[in-house]
Design a protein around this motif. Structure first.
Motif, PDB file in Angstrom:
ATOM      1  N   TYR A 163       2.639  15.510  -9.929  1.00 15.94           N
ATOM      2  CA  TYR A 163       3.813  16.508 -10.120  1.00 15.94           C
ATOM      3  C   TYR A 163       4.914  16.216  -9.205  1.00 15.94           C
ATOM      4  N   THR A 164       6.250  16.206  -9.263  1.00 19.27           N
ATOM      5  CA  THR A 164       7.224  15.808  -8.572  1.00 19.27           C
ATOM      6  C   THR A 164       7.932  17.093  -7.756  1.00 19.27           C
ATOM      7  N   PHE A 165       7.663  18.258  -8.049  1.00 15.24           N
ATOM      8  CA  PHE A 165       8.293  19.425  -7.576  1.00 15.24           C
ATOM      9  C   PHE A 165       7.586  19.415  -5.947  1.00 15.24           C
ATOM     10  N   VAL A 166       8.308  20.352  -5.137  1.00 17.39           N
ATOM     11  CA  VAL A 166       7.663  20.282  -3.841  1.00 17.39           C
ATOM     12  C   VAL A 166       6.380  21.003  -3.826  1.00 17.39           C
ATOM     13  N   THR A 167       5.524  20.407  -3.209  1.00 24.87           N
ATOM     14  CA  THR A 167       4.167  20.937  -2.960  1.00 24.87           C
ATOM     15  C   THR A 167       3.781  21.593  -1.453  1.00 24.87           C
ATOM     16  N   THR A 168       3.428  22.629  -1.270  1.00 23.88           N
ATOM     17  CA  THR A 168       3.302  23.201  -0.147  1.00 23.88           C
ATOM     18  C   THR A 168       1.642  23.882  -0.292  1.00 23.88           C
ATOM     19  N   TYR A 169       1.095  24.134   1.229  1.00 24.77           N
ATOM     20  CA  TYR A 169      -0.103  24.584   1.238  1.00 24.77           C
ATOM     21  C   TYR A 169       0.103  25.549   2.516  1.00 24.77           C
ATOM     22  N   MET A 170      -0.407  27.002   1.906  1.00 25.71           N
ATOM     23  CA  MET A 170      -0.303  28.064   3.069  1.00 25.71           C
ATOM     24  C   MET A 170      -1.841  28.231   3.898  1.00 25.71           C
ATOM     25  N   ALA A 171      -1.767  27.718   4.924  1.00 27.29           N
ATOM     26  CA  ALA A 171      -3.114  27.741   5.564  1.00 27.29           C
ATOM     27  C   ALA A 171      -3.508  29.028   5.941  1.00 27.29           C
ATOM     28  N   ASP A 172      -2.313  29.949   6.297  1.00 25.79           N
ATOM     29  CA  ASP A 172      -2.999  31.292   6.787  1.00 25.79           C
ATOM     30  C   ASP A 172      -3.368  32.187   5.658  1.00 25.79           C
ATOM     31  N   LYS A 173      -4.675  32.422   5.840  1.00 24.96           N
ATOM     32  CA  LYS A 173      -5.656  33.055   4.744  1.00 24.96           C
ATOM     33  C   LYS A 173      -5.728  34.620   5.067  1.00 24.96           C
ATOM     34  N   LYS A 174      -5.229  35.185   6.101  1.00 22.31           N
ATOM     35  CA  LYS A 174      -5.159  36.550   6.450  1.00 22.31           C
ATOM     36  C   LYS A 174      -3.883  37.047   5.524  1.00 22.31           C
ATOM     37  N   PHE A 175      -4.192  37.078   4.133  1.00 19.73           N
ATOM     38  CA  PHE A 175      -3.308  37.398   3.141  1.00 19.73           C
ATOM     39  C   PHE A 175      -2.669  38.906   3.253  1.00 19.73           C
ATOM     40  N   ASN A 176      -3.398  39.693   3.848  1.00 21.07           N
ATOM     41  CA  ASN A 176      -2.767  41.142   4.020  1.00 21.07           C
ATOM     42  C   ASN A 176      -1.745  41.188   5.123  1.00 21.07           C
ATOM     43  N   PHE A 209       0.915  -1.178   0.016  1.00 20.64           N
ATOM     44  CA  PHE A 209       0.054  -0.011  -0.073  1.00 20.64           C
ATOM     45  C   PHE A 209       0.916   1.445   0.040  1.00 20.64           C
ATOM     46  N   LEU A 210       1.894   1.009   0.636  1.00 18.06           N
ATOM     47  CA  LEU A 210       3.076   2.312   0.622  1.00 18.06           C
ATOM     48  C   LEU A 210       3.321   2.639  -0.804  1.00 18.06           C
ATOM     49  N   SER A 211       3.596   1.512  -1.544  1.00 20.67           N
ATOM     50  CA  SER A 211       3.818   1.876  -3.057  1.00 20.67           C
ATOM     51  C   SER A 211       3.158   2.820  -3.804  1.00 20.67           C
ATOM     52  N   PHE A 212       1.783   2.841  -3.397  1.00 18.15           N
ATOM     53  CA  PHE A 212       0.906   3.631  -3.970  1.00 18.15           C
ATOM     54  C   PHE A 212       0.661   4.991  -3.361  1.00 18.15           C
ATOM     55  N   SER A 213       1.674   5.274  -2.486  1.00 10.82           N
ATOM     56  CA  SER A 213       1.542   6.798  -2.073  1.00 10.82           C
ATOM     57  C   SER A 213       1.938   7.813  -2.997  1.00 10.82           C
ATOM     58  N   THR A 214       1.454   8.861  -2.819  1.00 10.18           N
ATOM     59  CA  THR A 214       1.631  10.068  -3.816  1.00 10.18           C
ATOM     60  C   THR A 214       2.221  11.212  -3.448  1.00 10.18           C
ATOM     61  N   LYS A 215       2.724  12.076  -4.229  1.00  9.52           N
ATOM     62  CA  LYS A 215       3.281  13.415  -3.754  1.00  9.52           C
ATOM     63  C   LYS A 215       2.381  14.267  -2.948  1.00  9.52           C
ATOM     64  N   ALA A 216       0.885  13.995  -3.393  1.00  5.74           N
ATOM     65  CA  ALA A 216      -0.040  15.029  -2.842  1.00  5.74           C
ATOM     66  C   ALA A 216      -0.107  14.701  -1.461  1.00  5.74           C
ATOM     67  N   GLN A 217       0.256  13.365  -0.882  1.00  5.82           N
ATOM     68  CA  GLN A 217       0.203  12.989   0.375  1.00  5.82           C
ATOM     69  C   GLN A 217       1.300  13.531   1.306  1.00  5.82           C
ATOM     70  N   ASP A 218       2.425  13.908   0.473  1.00  3.36           N
ATOM     71  CA  ASP A 218       3.416  14.847   1.116  1.00  3.36           C
ATOM     72  C   ASP A 218       3.535  16.244   1.208  1.00  3.36           C
ATOM     73  N   LEU A 219       2.130  16.873   0.913  1.00  5.81           N
ATOM     74  CA  LEU A 219       1.755  18.145   0.937  1.00  5.81           C
ATOM     75  C   LEU A 219       2.387  18.774   2.495  1.00  5.81           C
ATOM     76  N   ILE A 220       3.439  19.717   2.271  1.00  2.00           N
ATOM     77  CA  ILE A 220       3.867  20.358   3.543  1.00  2.00           C
ATOM     78  C   ILE A 220       2.771  21.507   3.622  1.00  2.00           C
ATOM     79  N   THR A 221       2.340  21.581   4.966  1.00  2.05           N
ATOM     80  CA  THR A 221       1.371  22.894   5.284  1.00  2.05           C
ATOM     81  C   THR A 221       2.046  23.724   6.120  1.00  2.05           C
ATOM     82  N   PHE A 222       1.943  25.067   5.764  1.00  2.00           N
ATOM     83  CA  PHE A 222       2.373  26.182   6.503  1.00  2.00           C
ATOM     84  C   PHE A 222       1.295  26.840   7.187  1.00  2.00           C
ATOM     85  N   GLN A 223       1.330  27.108   8.667  1.00  2.00           N
ATOM     86  CA  GLN A 223       0.346  27.891   9.325  1.00  2.00           C
ATOM     87  C   GLN A 223       0.459  29.400   9.095  1.00  2.00           C
TER      88      GLN A 223
END
Length: 162
Positions: free
Chosen positions: A99-112, A13-27
């Motif tokens: 995609y194989t580049f580093v994928t991150t997610y910005m959780a902070d929606k107080k953009f200003n 099952f680990l062999s089916f893991s994807t890059k999307a599961q490696d999403l790095i989240t920044f608060q």
């Protein structure tokens, strides 16, 4: 024997893991900035985007090709998707595209509170790209029309930042 089967099944099952599961989240931006500072072994190309932004999605394959073909840089994408869409839209999109580049997610929606820390002139529009080399950077709010245009921009920016 059961232990061996469990390990084999787990590895299967680990062999089916994807890059999307490696999403790095920044608060917050400070976490993103720390990540950037800790990954400065080569210049960074940081792309801000979202799945709901058609021009952003259109240019992501150019960033994938840049990641694969330009060994002088490290590509990091920062998704600005809505919190409620991370599991339902962002991760499935990344899994599908593989995609194989580093994928991150910005959780902070107080953009200003943080976009001016990226660039004081950033209006908040995406797509936007930040080229970072050491403590210097070049920032643009634009869509790249082709891989060649992106690659040329990155290489010219690196020349200016040296």
């Amino acid at each position: 024997m059961r232990y061996f089967r469990f390990i084999a099944l787990f590895l299967f099952f680990l062999s089916f893991s994807t890059k999307a599961q490696d999403l790095i989240t920044f608060q917050n931006f400070d976490e993103l900035n720390t990540y950037i500072q800790n990954n400065s072994e080569k210049p960074l190309v940081v792309n801000f985007w979202a799945t709901w932004c058609a021009p952003c999605v259109k240019e992501l394959p150019y960033f994938q090709k840049l990641h694969q073909e330009n060994a002088n840089v490290k590509v990091v994408t920062v998704s600005l998707d809505f919190d409620k869409q991370v599991a339902s839209k962002l991760k499935p999109f990344l899994k599908k595209k593989n995609y194989t580049f580093v994928t991150t997610y910005m959780a902070d929606k107080k953009f200003n509170n943080w976009i001016s820390k990226v660039d004081e002139n950033w209006s908040g529009s995406i797509p936007a790209t930040w080229i970072i080399n050491g403590n210097k950077g070049i920032f643009v709010e634009q869509e790249f029309a082709s891989f060649e245009e992106l690659n040329q921009f990155v290489n010219e920016s690196l020349t200016k930042l040296n």
